[in-house]
Each structure stands twice: as C-alpha cells, then as structure tokens.
Design an enzyme around this catalytic site. Structure first.
Site, PDB file in Angstrom:
ATOM      1  N   LYS A 274     -16.160   7.244   0.109  1.00 47.43           N
ATOM      2  CA  LYS A 274     -16.622   6.360   1.176  1.00 47.43           C
ATOM      3  C   LYS A 274     -18.149   6.305   1.159  1.00 47.43           C
ATOM      4  O   LYS A 274     -18.801   7.301   0.867  1.00 47.43           O
ATOM      5  CB  LYS A 274     -16.176   6.919   2.544  1.00 47.43           C
ATOM      6  CG  LYS A 274     -14.699   6.722   2.856  1.00 47.43           C
ATOM      7  CD  LYS A 274     -14.384   7.225   4.264  1.00 47.43           C
ATOM      8  CE  LYS A 274     -12.898   7.151   4.560  1.00 47.43           C
ATOM      9  NZ  LYS A 274     -12.401   5.758   4.641  1.00 47.43           N
ATOM     10  N   ARG A 348      -1.309   7.188   3.815  1.00 50.37           N
ATOM     11  CA  ARG A 348       0.067   6.715   3.559  1.00 50.37           C
ATOM     12  C   ARG A 348       0.761   7.606   2.538  1.00 50.37           C
ATOM     13  O   ARG A 348       1.985   7.702   2.530  1.00 50.37           O
ATOM     14  CB  ARG A 348       0.024   5.242   3.127  1.00 50.37           C
ATOM     15  CG  ARG A 348      -0.691   5.006   1.823  1.00 50.37           C
ATOM     16  CD  ARG A 348      -1.039   3.543   1.623  1.00 50.37           C
ATOM     17  NE  ARG A 348      -2.162   3.113   2.462  1.00 50.37           N
ATOM     18  CZ  ARG A 348      -2.655   1.879   2.474  1.00 50.37           C
ATOM     19  NH1 ARG A 348      -2.114   0.944   1.713  1.00 50.37           N
ATOM     20  NH2 ARG A 348      -3.672   1.575   3.244  1.00 50.37           N
TER      21      ARG A 348
HETATM   22  N1  BES Z   1      -8.911   7.180   7.363  1.00 54.01           N
HETATM   23  C1  BES Z   1      -9.071   5.869   6.836  1.00 54.01           C
HETATM   24  C2  BES Z   1      -8.854   4.776   7.899  1.00 54.01           C
HETATM   25  C3  BES Z   1      -9.860   4.719   9.023  1.00 54.01           C
HETATM   26  C4  BES Z   1     -10.876   3.788   8.995  1.00 54.01           C
HETATM   27  C5  BES Z   1      -9.720   5.529  10.135  1.00 54.01           C
HETATM   28  C6  BES Z   1     -11.765   3.703  10.051  1.00 54.01           C
HETATM   29  C7  BES Z   1     -10.616   5.450  11.178  1.00 54.01           C
HETATM   30  C8  BES Z   1     -11.623   4.537  11.159  1.00 54.01           C
HETATM   31  C9  BES Z   1      -8.054   5.620   5.714  1.00 54.01           C
HETATM   32  O1  BES Z   1      -7.678   6.738   4.999  1.00 54.01           O
HETATM   33  C10 BES Z   1      -8.700   4.673   4.765  1.00 54.01           C
HETATM   34  O2  BES Z   1      -9.717   5.015   4.234  1.00 54.01           O
HETATM   35  N2  BES Z   1      -8.103   3.498   4.584  1.00 54.01           N
HETATM   36  C11 BES Z   1      -8.624   2.519   3.717  1.00 54.01           C
HETATM   37  C12 BES Z   1      -7.467   1.905   2.970  1.00 54.01           C
HETATM   38  C13 BES Z   1      -7.875   0.991   1.841  1.00 54.01           C
HETATM   39  C14 BES Z   1      -8.508   1.783   0.730  1.00 54.01           C
HETATM   40  C15 BES Z   1      -6.637   0.273   1.337  1.00 54.01           C
HETATM   41  C16 BES Z   1      -9.321   1.437   4.567  1.00 54.01           C
HETATM   42  O3  BES Z   1      -8.821   1.112   5.642  1.00 54.01           O
HETATM   43  O4  BES Z   1     -10.363   0.988   4.154  1.00 54.01           O
HETATM   44 ZN    ZN Z   2      -8.993   7.207   3.392  1.00 55.13          ZN
END
Ligand code: BES
Ligand code: ZN
Ligand code: ZN
Length: 497
Positions: A274, A348
């Site tokens: 990230k 997931r």
């Molecule tokens: N933990 C994150 C989702 C999240 C985003 C929680 C903002 C709280 C606040 C999750 O694991 C994630 O990173 N999801 C990605 C999925 C994508 C790579 C398909 C996302 O939402 O960007």
């Molecule tokens: Zn994530």
C-alpha cells in the site's frame, strides 16, 4: 462505565452533579417531557422564558439551580413529541454526555421522558445507549489520562416504569461489548497480534462457563490445510491463529449462528504494498474480528438464549522475502486453487478458508461475516451505511431490520452470478481480484464460493465504518465497534425464542 440506578420518586432523588431534564419542542413555559417538582419548575422558568432554549432535538442548555440535590440542570431537547424515536434519544443523550464530560460531571440524575409513542423500554434504551456510546475514551497510549478521567460514572434514572432500569442494564452489557471491540481496534498493531486475539477469546471463556474457546496454532492450521490463511501469513515474522469460540445459551437447540470476523492485525498490502496515505489506519483491519468478539462478549454477559459461534482467521499481511506472490497459485482449505491477482486482497483469502472450515465443521444454521474488506465500499456508501451482501433474502431482510433498529444501517448490494466471470483465472479455479468495477460485490462473490452448499450466508463490508477519522454523533473518532449492536438486535429479535 456507567453505574445505573433508578428512583421513582422525584422528591427522593439523591445528590448528583447534574439533573438532566428532557423537553419537547414547541411546549409552552415550564411544561417539559417529564414530571417536575414546583421548585424545579420555578428554577428553570426564567431560562425557558428567555427563549434561549426551544427543545429542538439535541439542543442543550446548562443552568444553575439552588436548593436542589443538583447544583445544575441540563435541559435536553428531544424535538417534537410526535417525532420521538429511539435514535432521537440516542443523539440527544449523546450530546448531553459530551457536555457532562466538558463540565467534569461524574454523577447525573436523568429524568425519564414520558412519551405517547415509545415504550418505557425504548425510552430507556435510547437514553442509555446515547449516554453509554459517547462515554468512551481511549487514552491507553497517552501518558495523561485526562479524557477517561472525565467520563460519567453514575446515572440515576428518575421516574416510573420497572422496565427502565432493566433496559438500561441491558444497554450497558451491549455497550461493554462495543467498548471491547473499540479497544481492540484502537490498540497498537504490535500489541493486538493474532496471539492477542486468541488470548482475548480465552479471557471471555474464562469469565463465562457457557463459552468454550479453541485457538489453532500455525502447525494446526498447516495440518488443517488452510492454504490461503497460510499464504497471507507468510510475509510476517509472527504466526497466524485461527480462533473458534463457542457460546451455548440454548444447549437443547441445534440452531447455531456462526459469526466470522476478518482478523488482519496489520495490512501492509503485502508485495502489492500500500502507498503512504493508505496504510496508516491498517491496524484497524481486524475490525471484523473485533465485532465478532464484542458480540460474543455482550451475548455471553446477557446470557441470551441462543447459540453463537465466532470464528476468526487472524494474521498480519506483512512484507518480507517469504511473502506470498502475485501471480502464484495457492490451494484453499476447501480444495479450490486461487490465483493471487493482488496480495492486498488478502481479507477474502483468509475469510474463504474460515467460511469453508465453519461450513464443514460447525453445522451452522447461518453464517454472518464482518470484514473491513474493500476500499470500494467507502466509495459506494460512505460511512452512513454498511454494505450487506447475502445469498439468502430472509436472512438479509432480518439483518436489515436489525440494522434499522440499532441504527447501524445496512444497504444491500447484489451478488448476481453474472459477476462471477470477473474472477475467472487462466491458471487456477478462481482469481482473488475482479477489477475495479463492482469491487465490493466481486469480493463478496469470491467469498460466496467458499460457503457450504445450502447454508444461508450474509457478508457485512465494514471498511468505511469500523474506523473513523472523525467522530460522528455517538460514534467516536477511530474504532467504532460497529456491528455489535446490530448483531445483538438481530439475535434478540430474530433468533432467540
Ligand atoms: N483492508 C483493505 C480494505 C480497506 C480499505 C479497509 C480502506 C479499510 C479502509 C483490503 O484488504 C484491501 O486492501 N482491499 C483492496 C482490494 C483490491 C486490491 C482488490 C482495496 O479495496 O483496494
Ligand atoms: Zn488488503
Ligand atoms: Zn485488508
């Protein structure tokens, strides 16, 4: 924590720092939403005639009394009498609690409002939840503990109605579950580790003989072949855990609600790291696990007559030479192979193993999962509604009702099978990402593949509301404990007999 008591006679109320007096909007003179003694009426008369206070919902006014058990009163606006709801009460008493904190008030006499439309139970629930949800501070990581020292400690409910105290005490148990969840979310990721989450589950079991906890270590997780949970955990120097906590409040019944919570104790994104600005709040990525534990905490202390099992797959999604790799394929507990399109779609993956493990081993009547799963849900719904996706209309509609009742409102999104093709993989049975379009939905479609056949299942995406940058009404800044009150309302009104 607030200690609640009740006194039915206004004249017999004990000394306190404040008297909370409810008012409806549009009432003339000293005619308030509860009974008042003539002295009290005289005390507030001039303040009311000044026109400074109209009784509009959530309006407050402080005034100083003489010759009363309290040196001051706070007038609490409840809006128009006909428009009174439990939520109006929550908001008004949340505002009042915050005012009490500012005035360093420790003990309050709260005069119970009378209402033609709401029952005593509802009035007391709204009032108590409003006070309790705002009476929270997290200053464990600060040297000075000023905010927790300012919290309210005692509230005496003044007025008739046997239900009032009972319902306030019930709200207290529920809100302690909410605090429990908030504390876990607010804790440092280096403290709230997978091991710590297991320890918290064991703590609950220690307190309640109705609860049994099992924590699978890494070697047991390997034996069980939870290949996706293991893949996500590889980049971290700390081991994953798999936590199962069983509450039996109705041992004779086979009905069992299983709540699965995403327990990513820190989400760096993995090799698909990230960027700065997206990682700072990722200690909250175990918000689903916190909701599951908070729910169990409240259910067990209320001794609800139903069965609840919580399941928490928990790990860090960290980064190292051992990290799982985008493009590689890993095998799930259920047997499907999964191509990793993005290591940041880790939630997931661990949920998939948990859902199929629960389906196979727990004979669930229904499975409900909570997860901070997608950034897309923030875009779709903002933080006034949580995302709800389900394979069962009855379950979805009951959960939606519970969401309205607790005001943890849920908005349902479809999980049409047509979305499934977005997850097709050229090398494996399924891919863990489905592109930008419908990001929250394709995440749910992925999860659905891992739920046992015929089991009603619902998924809550709480990414937008488990952790807030700014306080909203009675939801504090940072961990909110969202979902605990919704689940309590669901279990009480739709599951328990
Ligand atoms: N933990 C994150 C989702 C999240 C985003 C929680 C903002 C709280 C606040 C999750 O694991 C994630 O990173 N999801 C990605 C999925 C994508 C790579 C398909 C996302 O939402 O960007
Ligand atoms: Zn994530
Ligand atoms: Zn995550």
């Amino acid at each position: 924590m607030i200690h609640f008591s009740q006194e039915s006679a206004l004249s017999k109320r004990a000394k306190a720092d404040v008297c909370l007096i409810p008012f409806y909007e549009g009432k003339k003179g000293a005619e308030c939403a509860c009974k008042l003694t003539t002295q009290l009426q005289a005390g507030i008369k001039s303040a009311l005639s000044s026109g400074d206070f109209t009784g509009e919902a959530s309006q407050t006014l402080v005034l100083y009394l003489s010759g009363q058990p309290e040196k001051r009163a706070v007038l609490v606006g409840l809006g128009k009498e006909k428009e009174l709801t439990v939520e109006v009460l929550r908001r008004a008493y949340s505002t009042s609690a915050k005012l009490c904190h500012k005035l360093k008030i420790k003990a309050a006499n709260a005069l119970l409002p009378t209402s033609e439309s709401l029952s005593t139970e509802e009035i007391s629930r709204g009032l108590s939840e409003g006070l309790l949800l705002s009476n929270y501070a997290f200053d464990k990581l600060k040297t000075s503990k000023t905010s927790s020292q300012q919290l309210l400690q005692k509230v005496a409910l003044i007025g008739d109605g046997k239900e009032a105290l009972k319902s306030a005490k019930e709200a207290l148990h529920i809100c302690q579950g909410v605090y429990f969840a908030r504390d876990l979310v607010n804790g440092n990721a280096d403290d709230v580790t997978p091991e710590h989450i297991g320890d918290m589950a064991k703590e609950i079991a220690k307190k309640h003989s109705t609860v049994k906890t099992q924590v699978f270590s890494k070697s047991k997780i390997e034996k069980e072949k939870m290949g996706l949970l293991l893949a996500v955990s590889r980049g971290s120097h700390i081991d994953p855990s798999f936590v199962i906590c069983e509450y039996k409040g109705d041992p004779k019944s086979n009905d069992t609600t299983v709540v699965v919570g995403k327990g990513v104790t820190y989400d760096t994104g993995g090799l698909n790291l990230k960027p700065t600005g997206s990682m700072e709040t990722m200690k909250a990525d175990m918000g689903g696990a916190a909701t599951a534990l908070g729910t169990l905490h409240a259910v067990a202390s209320l001794k609800l007559p139903c069965n609840l099992t919580i399941v928490i797959p928990t790990t860090e999604n960290s980064i190292s030479a051992k990290s799982y790799k985008p493009g590689d394929v890993y095998k799930s507990y259920q047997g499907q192979t999964v191509e990793i399109g993005n290591t940041d779609a880790e939630g997931r993956l661990i949920l998939a193993d948990a859902l199929s493990w629960a389906s196979k081993n727990l004979k669930p009547t229904r499975i409900i999962d909570f997860a901070t799963l997608t950034g897309a849900i923030v875009i779709a719904l903002g933080n006034e509604a949580i995302g709800l996706m389900s394979n069962d209309e009855k379950l979805a509609s009951d959960l939606q009702k519970a969401g309205n009742d607790s005001y943890e409102r849920a908005c349902q999104l479809p999980v049409y099978e047509e979305y499934r093709q977005q997850l097709n993989s050229d090398v494996a049975d399924i891919k863990n990402i489905g592109g930008r379009a419908g990001g929250s939905i394709t995440a749910a479609v992925f999860l659905k593949e891992f739920v046992g056949k015929g089991i009603p299942w619902a998924h809550f995406d709480i990414a937008a509301s488990a952790y807030l940058d700014k306080a909203i009404r009675y939801n504090p800044q940072h961990g909110t404990g969202i979902g605990v009150r919704l689940m309590l309302s669901y279990l009480k009104n739709h599951v328990c007999k």
